[in-house]
Scaffold this active site. Structure first.
Site, PDB file in Angstrom:
ATOM      1  CG  HIS A 101      -1.728  -1.032   1.581  1.00  0.00           C
ATOM      2  ND1 HIS A 101      -1.305  -2.162   2.210  1.00  0.00           N
ATOM      3  CD2 HIS A 101      -3.056  -1.193   1.376  1.00  0.00           C
ATOM      4  CE1 HIS A 101      -2.332  -2.986   2.378  1.00  0.00           C
ATOM      5  NE2 HIS A 101      -3.415  -2.435   1.873  1.00  0.00           N
ATOM      6  CG  ASP A 104       1.847  -1.002   3.352  1.00  0.00           C
ATOM      7  OD1 ASP A 104       1.078  -0.647   4.252  1.00  0.00           O
ATOM      8  OD2 ASP A 104       1.559  -1.849   2.471  1.00  0.00           O
TER       9      ASP A 104
END
Ligand code: XLS
Ligand code: NI
Ligand code: NI
Length: 437
Positions: A101, A104
């Site tokens: 993501h 992240d």
């Protein structure tokens, strides 16, 4: 190779007799199974979020994970160091792909512009590391659920500005996925759902989600991103009613909004369980619609009612998954993506290796077992012969849409009754599968 995992060598294939926990017992990347190597069949991918970002907290306690490389700050240098850790991990494990993501890989800034800039700083490192190691991006995605702004959803939020913010975040996430040569881009509905209809205009929210995805399809074309777009179904968690609750609900949504030609499904085992289905059911539903793209390989715990995202170790499950995948002709852009996390008690860095080695071995065995079942042919023959009665003139006419109720009446009335049924032989078939496991 820098040494964030000094005690871990490159993980090699040791064979089924090996007792070394840092060797593969079954995953032999270059071994050919039927027409392809194991590496090509399985297309293993490591997820950034659980493996490098999850502190292993639960609703009753803080994180337990010991990650010596993480200084705990929200700084770009910390994120860049984490990127190097990740690539050392991928390289030592021999994982050909990874997935992330946006949030992240880089910290969120105080404005969207700042967040974009921070992303760019980390993407540079990811790009270099990809070039250095040959590890590729399976898919990217945007985190549209952690920040409190998404409390009412993202593409289905009642707050228009939140919809716009999410759109801009997806645009950027698609750009970096494209820049990193990603093979796909995933939409998991996150908070796209509702807790109570007392405050929800369901139709309006679904219409917004449909338009949101159309804009993403248009943008994919505009930037020339060749990857596959995926929707990942999941029921109940975090909202009570998730709009993308299972494969059938996703397919219905995609058809309703004329999006089916542009999307495939990314199916996750634990999400299937939460939806009250077996993974195999979800896979068959997707395959029937020509829409199975990729899988998030994990498993749930039948005694816990939530998304525990455990590593898959059950050979029966991996055999079923690989049987479906082989039957559909294998992955194209998708892969076996370990959307799985170590238990809170398994807090040491080395546990990340044990977990992935076990998952890869379990899928390698699943692949070989499924191929053996296919080569044997008895299972497929049984299913085919079970429908033998349909291989008649009227059967063909029904299947091509050229038969009426009257035609069938004219056929069956002179017979008086239907022909006798034959056994479904479930137990015999279950025994047959066990012969191979
Ligand atoms: C959450 C989902 C998520 C997606 C990516 O349950 O599995 O991790 O795979 O957003
Ligand atoms: Ni997932
Ligand atoms: Ni999940």
């Amino acid at each position: 190779m820098t040494a964030f995992f000094p005690d871990v060598p490159k993980i090699n294939f040791g064979g089924p007799k090996s007792r070394n926990p840092l060797e593969f017992k079954h995953y032999n990347p270059d071994e050919v199974v039927a027409d392809k190597t194991m590496k090509e069949h399985l297309r293993f991918s490591v997820v950034y979020w659980h493996t490098f970002c999850n502190p292993l907290s639960d609703p009753f306690g803080v994180g337990t994970a010991h990650r010596p490389w993480d200084d705990g700050s929200n700084s770009v240098p910390n994120a860049q160091r984490k990127a190097k850790v990740a690539f050392e991990f991928f390289e030592k494990l021999g994982a050909p792909f990874y997935a992330f993501h946006d949030r992240d890989i880089a910290p969120e800034g105080s404005t969207l512009k700042e967040s974009h800039a921070k992303l760019d700083e980390v993407v540079k490192v990811l790009k270099d590391e990809q070039a250095r190691t040959g590890v590729k991006l399976l898919w990217g995605t945007a985190n549209l659920f952690t920040n409190p702004r998404y409390m009412h959803g993202a593409a289905t939020s009642s707050n228009f500005d939140v919809f716009a913010f999410a759109a801009a975040q997806v645009k950027k996430a698609m750009e970096i996925t494209h820049e990193l040569g990603g093979a796909g881009y995933t939409f998991w509905g996150g908070r796209e759902g509702y807790s109570t209809l007392l405050n929800t205009d369901m139709k309006r929210e679904l219409d917004h989600l449909g338009q949101f995805l159309h804009m993403a399809v248009n943008y994919k074309k505009q930037i020339g991103f060749p990857g596959t777009l995926y929707i990942e179904p999941k029921p109940r968690e975090p909202t009570k009613h998730q709009y993308d609750s299972d494969a059938a609900a996703c397919l219905n949504f995609l058809r309703t909004y004329n999006l089916l030609p542009h999307f495939k499904l990314n199916l996750e085992t634990n999400h299937a369980t939460l939806a009250g289905h077996e993974m195999m059911h979800e896979m068959e539903v997707a395959i029937s619609a020509g829409a199975l793209g990729s899988i998030d390989a994990n498993t749930g715990d039948y005694l816990l009612g939530w998304d525990t995202d455990q590593f898959p170790t059950n050979i029966y499950l991996t055999t079923q998954c690989m049987h479906c995948i082989l039957d559909m002709g294998g992955f194209t852009t998708g892969g076996v993506n370990f959307d799985a996390k170590v238990r809170r008690e398994s807090f040491e860095p080395i546990d990340l290796f044990y977990a992935h080695i076990g998952g890869m071995d379990a899928f390698a065995r699943g692949l070989k077992t499924a191929q053996a079942i296919i080569t044997d042919g008895r299972l497929a023959d049984f299913v085919k012969s079970r429908y033998h009665s349909w291989d008649c003139e009227l059967g063909r006419r029904i299947e091509s849409g050229q038969c009426s109720l009257g035609d069938l009446e004219a056929y069956i009335v002179p017979k008086g009754d239907a022909a006798r049924n034959v056994s479904g032989r479930q137990e015999l078939l279950e025994n047959l599968i066990n012969d191979f496991i």
